[in-house]
Design an enzyme around this catalytic site. Structure first.
Site, PDB file in Angstrom:
ATOM      1  N   ASP A 162      -2.377 -14.185   1.919  1.00 55.17           N
ATOM      2  CA  ASP A 162      -3.741 -14.376   1.533  1.00 55.17           C
ATOM      3  C   ASP A 162      -3.740 -15.568   0.809  1.00 55.17           C
ATOM      4  O   ASP A 162      -4.280 -16.874   1.039  1.00 55.17           O
ATOM      5  CB  ASP A 162      -4.360 -13.105   1.193  1.00 55.17           C
ATOM      6  CG  ASP A 162      -4.676 -11.938   1.936  1.00 55.17           C
ATOM      7  OD1 ASP A 162      -3.806 -11.874   2.888  1.00 55.17           O
ATOM      8  OD2 ASP A 162      -5.348 -11.246   1.992  1.00 55.17           O
ATOM      9  N   GLU A 393       2.440  -1.853  -3.282  1.00 52.18           N
ATOM     10  CA  GLU A 393       2.271  -2.727  -2.150  1.00 52.18           C
ATOM     11  C   GLU A 393       3.182  -4.013  -2.524  1.00 52.18           C
ATOM     12  O   GLU A 393       3.807  -4.412  -1.387  1.00 52.18           O
ATOM     13  CB  GLU A 393       0.956  -3.278  -2.339  1.00 52.18           C
ATOM     14  CG  GLU A 393       0.456  -4.293  -1.475  1.00 52.18           C
ATOM     15  CD  GLU A 393      -1.115  -4.771  -1.362  1.00 52.18           C
ATOM     16  OE1 GLU A 393      -1.871  -4.100  -2.529  1.00 52.18           O
ATOM     17  OE2 GLU A 393      -1.354  -5.463  -0.663  1.00 52.18           O
TER      18      GLU A 393
HETATM   19  C1  DGY Z   1      -7.403  -7.985   1.911  1.00 49.84           C
HETATM   20  O1  DGY Z   1      -8.550  -7.368   2.139  1.00 49.84           O
HETATM   21  O2  DGY Z   1      -6.876  -8.268   0.598  1.00 49.84           O
HETATM   22  C2  DGY Z   1      -6.624  -8.116   3.043  1.00 49.84           C
HETATM   23  O3  DGY Z   1      -5.514  -8.599   2.870  1.00 49.84           O
HETATM   24  C3  DGY Z   1      -7.361  -9.117   4.045  1.00 49.84           C
HETATM   25  O4  DGY Z   1      -6.730  -8.689   5.458  1.00 49.84           O
END
Ligand code: DGY
Length: 429
Positions: A162, A393
């Protein structure tokens, strides 16, 4: 083998099971995510192969009419998450979903789950084969432009990485929509805001969502006229590998009718690799398609050239030098972004943390290409960090601290399938 952590990993996958599909973690990500589910299947298959195939079948069940398998499938609306189905408004599939995809690891996972001697697994793979063909075709149709041969993305979320600094140049050239409706982020209610993307990044992410929504998620328009067009080594290398694995599946399943198309995609993918080569950095880097400008750091996606089975001898040698240089700087594995580059933050999402699925793919590629020692070190690093901090995560690659979501499905799954095993799981070459 660590019995306690094995049991904990299985317990996490069971806790995150929502009836045939697994969420990444409660509250922060309460739906089915595309590449999360595929990696999760690798863990599920270690103790329940039937459930692993079910995970993939549910994922493919969200396929849109144009062939895209979306990044998130919204089987419900959940107020814990933003932006949910009311913001995306993509109804081009059987279930409400996002309007973008995610790294296509599915074919590679299917190949891992398919035993040519086991009719049952071949039948499960056969049922998914055509939908996966359609999805790969979708990437070649809607994620390549006339100006650039490599696979490009229209949204940072689609890359799975992201807020990686890879997108900073392209995002800097993009305006926030002046009519973007106000919104309340939920991610920073569940996680430490200092480990999540910035507000400006969210405004830009939502500007792209607004554009897609206003154009009915027409993927051609989104690609050509949308706010962002960045060629991504992550998507490119992962798709190239997935095409190679799909070809192997085609042979196992005697789907020779599909081979010519897949071989064509592989050749196109190999030929496009040079577009991503940043000669100044001596590395494969993301590249803004509209300006031709490269990002200026070595990311975990840069290291996937081995996994893709691509690149020249010289490009691979330079890549290896980066991997070694970076490995010497961290205590645990390969981080998502170069510690020597601007923008590195060891705990902020994709700006530095170690991600287990990236390390799994990098190590797999290294093991297959004569670097079994390096691959094994990465596996043991992941094992140590999970033993130290638990199933997070992602992890601070310097201190080993767990970051953002806890009890995370893909970390549990890759513990079972890889890091927690007694011996390396990869073929070496
Ligand atoms: C988030 O909401 O952070 C996700 O990575 C989007 O896919």
């Amino acid at each position: 083998m660590n019995k306690r952590l094995n049991e904990k990993a299985v317990a996490i996958l069971k806790k995150n099971d929502r009836g045939g599909f697994t969420i990444p973690t409660a509250r922060l990500y309460p739906f089915q995510w595309n590449w999360d589910s595929s990696f999760t299947a690798l863990g599920l298959t270690t103790y329940d192969p039937d459930r692993a195939w079910r995970e993939l079948e549910m994922l493919v069940g969200g396929q849109c009419s144009d062939g895209m398998i979306p990044s998130i499938i919204f089987r419900s609306d959940d107020q814990d998450y933003f932006p949910g189905p009311k913001i995306w408004q993509n109804d081009n599939g059987p279930v409400s979903c996002t309007g973008i995809s995610q790294p296509p690891v599915l074919a590679s996972v299917m190949l891992s789950l398919t035993d040519p001697a086991d009719t049952g697994s071949c039948e499960r793979a056969m049922a998914l084969f055509d939908p996966v063909m359609r999805w790969h075709r979708w990437f070649h149709l809607f994620r390549r432009t006339e100006n650039a041969p490599a696979i490009c993305t229209v949204h940072p979320w689609e890359t799975g990485r992201d807020n990686c600094p890879d997108w900073n140049t392209a995002l800097a050239g993009m305006e926030v929509d002046s009519e973007l409706p106000s919104y309340v982020r939920k991610d920073i209610e569940h996680a430490d805001a200092s480990q999540r993307p910035s507000q400006l990044e969210y405004d830009k992410y939502l500007t792209i969502v607004k554009f897609g929504r206003e154009h009915g998620w027409n993927q051609d328009t989104l690609l050509k006229d949308g706010p962002l067009q960045v060629a991504d080594p992550g998507l490119h290398f992962i798709l190239l590998r997935a095409n190679r694995d799909l070809l192997k599946l085609a042979h196992i399943l005697e789907r020779e009718d599909a081979c010519a198309d897949i071989e064509h995609w592989i050749r196109a993918g190999e030929a496009a690799v040079n577009y991503l080569w940043n000669d100044e950095m001596r590395a494969f880097c993301a590249r803004d398609v509209r300006t031709g400008i490269f990002s200026n750091g070595f990311s975990s996606a840069s290291a996937l050239v081995f996994y893709a089975g691509a690149g020249t001898q010289e490009q691979r040698q330079h890549t290896l030098e980066h991997i070694r240089r970076i490995g010497d700087k961290t205590r645990f594995g390969q981080p998502s972004w170069d510690p020597d580059a601007a923008g590195f933050e060891s705990q902020r999402y994709w700006c530095g943390p170690l991600w287990c699925q990236m390390n799994y793919m990098i190590a797999r590629g290294l093991a297959e290409n004569g670097e079994a020692g390096l691959a094994e070190k990465m596996r043991l690093d992941l094992r140590r960090v999970i033993e130290l901090s638990g199933f997070y995560e992602c992890f601070d690659p310097m201190s080993g601290e767990g970051c953002i979501g806890g009890d995370f499905s893909w970390t549990a799954a890759l513990w079972l399938a890889w890091a927690g095993r007694d011996a390396p799981a990869f073929q070496t070459g």
